[in-house]
Scaffold this motif. Structure first.
Motif, PDB file in Angstrom:
ATOM      1  N   PRO A 250      80.618  -6.709 -28.054  1.00 39.76           N
ATOM      2  CA  PRO A 250      79.708  -6.681 -26.895  1.00 39.76           C
ATOM      3  C   PRO A 250      80.404  -7.195 -25.641  1.00 39.76           C
ATOM      4  O   PRO A 250      81.110  -8.196 -25.679  1.00 39.76           O
ATOM      5  CB  PRO A 250      78.553  -7.595 -27.311  1.00 39.76           C
ATOM      6  CG  PRO A 250      79.118  -8.467 -28.384  1.00 39.76           C
ATOM      7  CD  PRO A 250      80.197  -7.666 -29.069  1.00 39.76           C
ATOM      8  N   SER A 251      80.200  -6.499 -24.519  1.00 38.18           N
ATOM      9  CA  SER A 251      80.889  -6.878 -23.286  1.00 38.18           C
ATOM     10  C   SER A 251      80.137  -7.941 -22.497  1.00 38.18           C
ATOM     11  O   SER A 251      80.670  -8.484 -21.550  1.00 38.18           O
ATOM     12  CB  SER A 251      81.073  -5.647 -22.406  1.00 38.18           C
ATOM     13  OG  SER A 251      79.805  -5.130 -22.049  1.00 38.18           O
ATOM     14  N   LEU A 252      78.890  -8.245 -22.837  1.00 35.60           N
ATOM     15  CA  LEU A 252      78.096  -9.190 -22.068  1.00 35.60           C
ATOM     16  C   LEU A 252      78.270 -10.636 -22.527  1.00 35.60           C
ATOM     17  O   LEU A 252      77.708 -11.540 -21.934  1.00 35.60           O
ATOM     18  CB  LEU A 252      76.617  -8.812 -22.135  1.00 35.60           C
ATOM     19  CG  LEU A 252      76.269  -7.454 -21.533  1.00 35.60           C
ATOM     20  CD1 LEU A 252      74.791  -7.159 -21.715  1.00 35.60           C
ATOM     21  CD2 LEU A 252      76.631  -7.408 -20.072  1.00 35.60           C
TER      22      LEU A 252
ATOM     23  N   SER B 235      75.013  -4.169 -11.084  1.00 31.93           N
ATOM     24  CA  SER B 235      74.155  -3.680 -12.154  1.00 31.93           C
ATOM     25  C   SER B 235      74.063  -4.753 -13.233  1.00 31.93           C
ATOM     26  O   SER B 235      75.079  -5.329 -13.625  1.00 31.93           O
ATOM     27  CB  SER B 235      74.734  -2.403 -12.751  1.00 31.93           C
ATOM     28  OG  SER B 235      74.010  -2.018 -13.902  1.00 31.93           O
ATOM     29  N   PRO B 236      72.861  -5.059 -13.731  1.00 28.79           N
ATOM     30  CA  PRO B 236      72.732  -6.117 -14.739  1.00 28.79           C
ATOM     31  C   PRO B 236      73.417  -5.802 -16.059  1.00 28.79           C
ATOM     32  O   PRO B 236      73.818  -6.708 -16.772  1.00 28.79           O
ATOM     33  CB  PRO B 236      71.228  -6.245 -14.948  1.00 28.79           C
ATOM     34  CG  PRO B 236      70.572  -5.415 -13.928  1.00 28.79           C
ATOM     35  CD  PRO B 236      71.585  -4.510 -13.325  1.00 28.79           C
ATOM     36  N   THR B 237      73.562  -4.523 -16.388  1.00 33.28           N
ATOM     37  CA  THR B 237      74.086  -4.183 -17.715  1.00 33.28           C
ATOM     38  C   THR B 237      75.304  -3.272 -17.703  1.00 33.28           C
ATOM     39  O   THR B 237      75.972  -3.148 -18.717  1.00 33.28           O
ATOM     40  CB  THR B 237      73.002  -3.476 -18.555  1.00 33.28           C
ATOM     41  OG1 THR B 237      72.562  -2.313 -17.852  1.00 33.28           O
ATOM     42  CG2 THR B 237      71.835  -4.403 -18.828  1.00 33.28           C
ATOM     43  N   GLN B 238      75.605  -2.635 -16.575  1.00 28.52           N
ATOM     44  CA  GLN B 238      76.701  -1.670 -16.536  1.00 28.52           C
ATOM     45  C   GLN B 238      77.681  -2.015 -15.419  1.00 28.52           C
ATOM     46  O   GLN B 238      77.502  -1.612 -14.275  1.00 28.52           O
ATOM     47  CB  GLN B 238      76.147  -0.259 -16.339  1.00 28.52           C
ATOM     48  CG  GLN B 238      75.241   0.157 -17.476  1.00 28.52           C
ATOM     49  CD  GLN B 238      74.521   1.457 -17.176  1.00 28.52           C
ATOM     50  OE1 GLN B 238      74.040   1.658 -16.065  1.00 28.52           O
ATOM     51  NE2 GLN B 238      74.456   2.325 -18.163  1.00 28.52           N
TER      52      GLN B 238
ATOM     53  N   GLU C  73      67.185 -10.211  -6.911  1.00 24.63           N
ATOM     54  CA  GLU C  73      67.136  -9.089  -7.843  1.00 24.63           C
ATOM     55  C   GLU C  73      66.128  -8.104  -7.293  1.00 24.63           C
ATOM     56  O   GLU C  73      64.982  -8.456  -7.026  1.00 24.63           O
ATOM     57  CB  GLU C  73      66.712  -9.549  -9.238  1.00 24.63           C
ATOM     58  CG  GLU C  73      66.640  -8.419 -10.231  1.00 24.63           C
ATOM     59  CD  GLU C  73      66.233  -8.864 -11.615  1.00 24.63           C
ATOM     60  OE1 GLU C  73      65.961  -7.984 -12.449  1.00 24.63           O
ATOM     61  OE2 GLU C  73      66.171 -10.073 -11.870  1.00 24.63           O
TER      62      GLU C  73
END
Length: 165
Positions: free
Chosen positions: A41-43, A102-105, A152
Motif C-alpha cells: 500500500p502506498s498510503l 488528491s487524497p488518494t491518488q 478540503e
C-alpha cells in the motif's frame, strides 16, 4: 442374500468435492499473498517520525497565517486553465504556491506558482483541469517564515474556493 461391497473412497464423488474446495482455498490464498507482497500500500508512511515533525511544522505555518489575518478567494477557469487568487491579510509575498492534492491518488496532485499582478491578485496557469475532492493548500512567505492556508474542498466547474475562514 447379496451384500454390496463398499466401493473404494476414491471412486466416491464427495471426497473429491471436499478436496477440490481445499485445493481451491490453497491456490487462492497463495495468489492473494503474492499480490499483497508485490503491491504494498502506498498510503502507509515508513518514516512516521518525520511525518510527525512535519505536522508540527504545518501547525506553526497555519498559526502564522492566523496571526497575519490571511484569507484567500480562489477561482479556477477550467477552459483556459487560469488560476486567479485574491489574497487578504498583512502579507504580500513575491509569490505563493498553490497545491491541489488528491487524497488518494498522488499522480493527480497539481502545483502552481502564482505571481502577483498589478491589480493585487495573484495569477498562474494549470495545464490540466482539476475537479473532484482535493486538499487545497496555499503557501506564502512573510519575513522568512512560511504561512499556510489549507482546506478540503470539492472542486466543481466555476466554483470559488474560500481559504482561511
Amino acid at each position: 442374500m447379496q451384500s454390496e461391497t463398499p466401493s473404494t473412497w476414491y471412486k466416491q464423488p464427495w471426497p473429491w468435492f471436499i478436496l477440490a474446495i481445499l485445493g481451491t482455498s490453497v491456490v487462492l490464498g497463495t495468489t492473494m499473498l503474492v499480490i499483497a507482497t508485490r503491491n504494498p500500500p502506498s498510503l502507509v508512511a515508513d518514516n512516521y517520525y518525520e511525518v510527525g515533525k512535519g505536522i508540527n511544522t504545518s501547525l506553526e505555518r497555519e498559526n502564522l497565517a492566523k496571526e497575519l489575518g490571511m484569507r484567500a478567494s480562489l477561482s479556477l477557469d477550467e477552459e483556459t486553465g487560469n488560476v486567479d487568487l485574491e489574497l487578504v491579510g498583512k502579507s504580500r509575498p513575491q509569490q505563493v504556491v498553490l497545491s491541489l492534492l488528491s487524497p488518494t491518488q498522488p499522480e493527480k496532485d497539481r502545483r502552481v506558482v502564482l505571481q502577483p499582478q498589478a491589480d493585487g491578485h495573484y495569477r498562474g496557469h494549470l495545464e490540466e483541469p482539476v475537479s473532484g475532492r482535493r486538499f487545497v493548500e496555499l503557501i506564502g512567505q512573510e519575513q522568512g517564515r512560511d504561512w499556510r492556508l489549507f482546506e478540503e474542498e470539492t472542486l466543481t466547474r466555476g466554483s470559488v474556493v474560500q481559504l482561511g475562514e
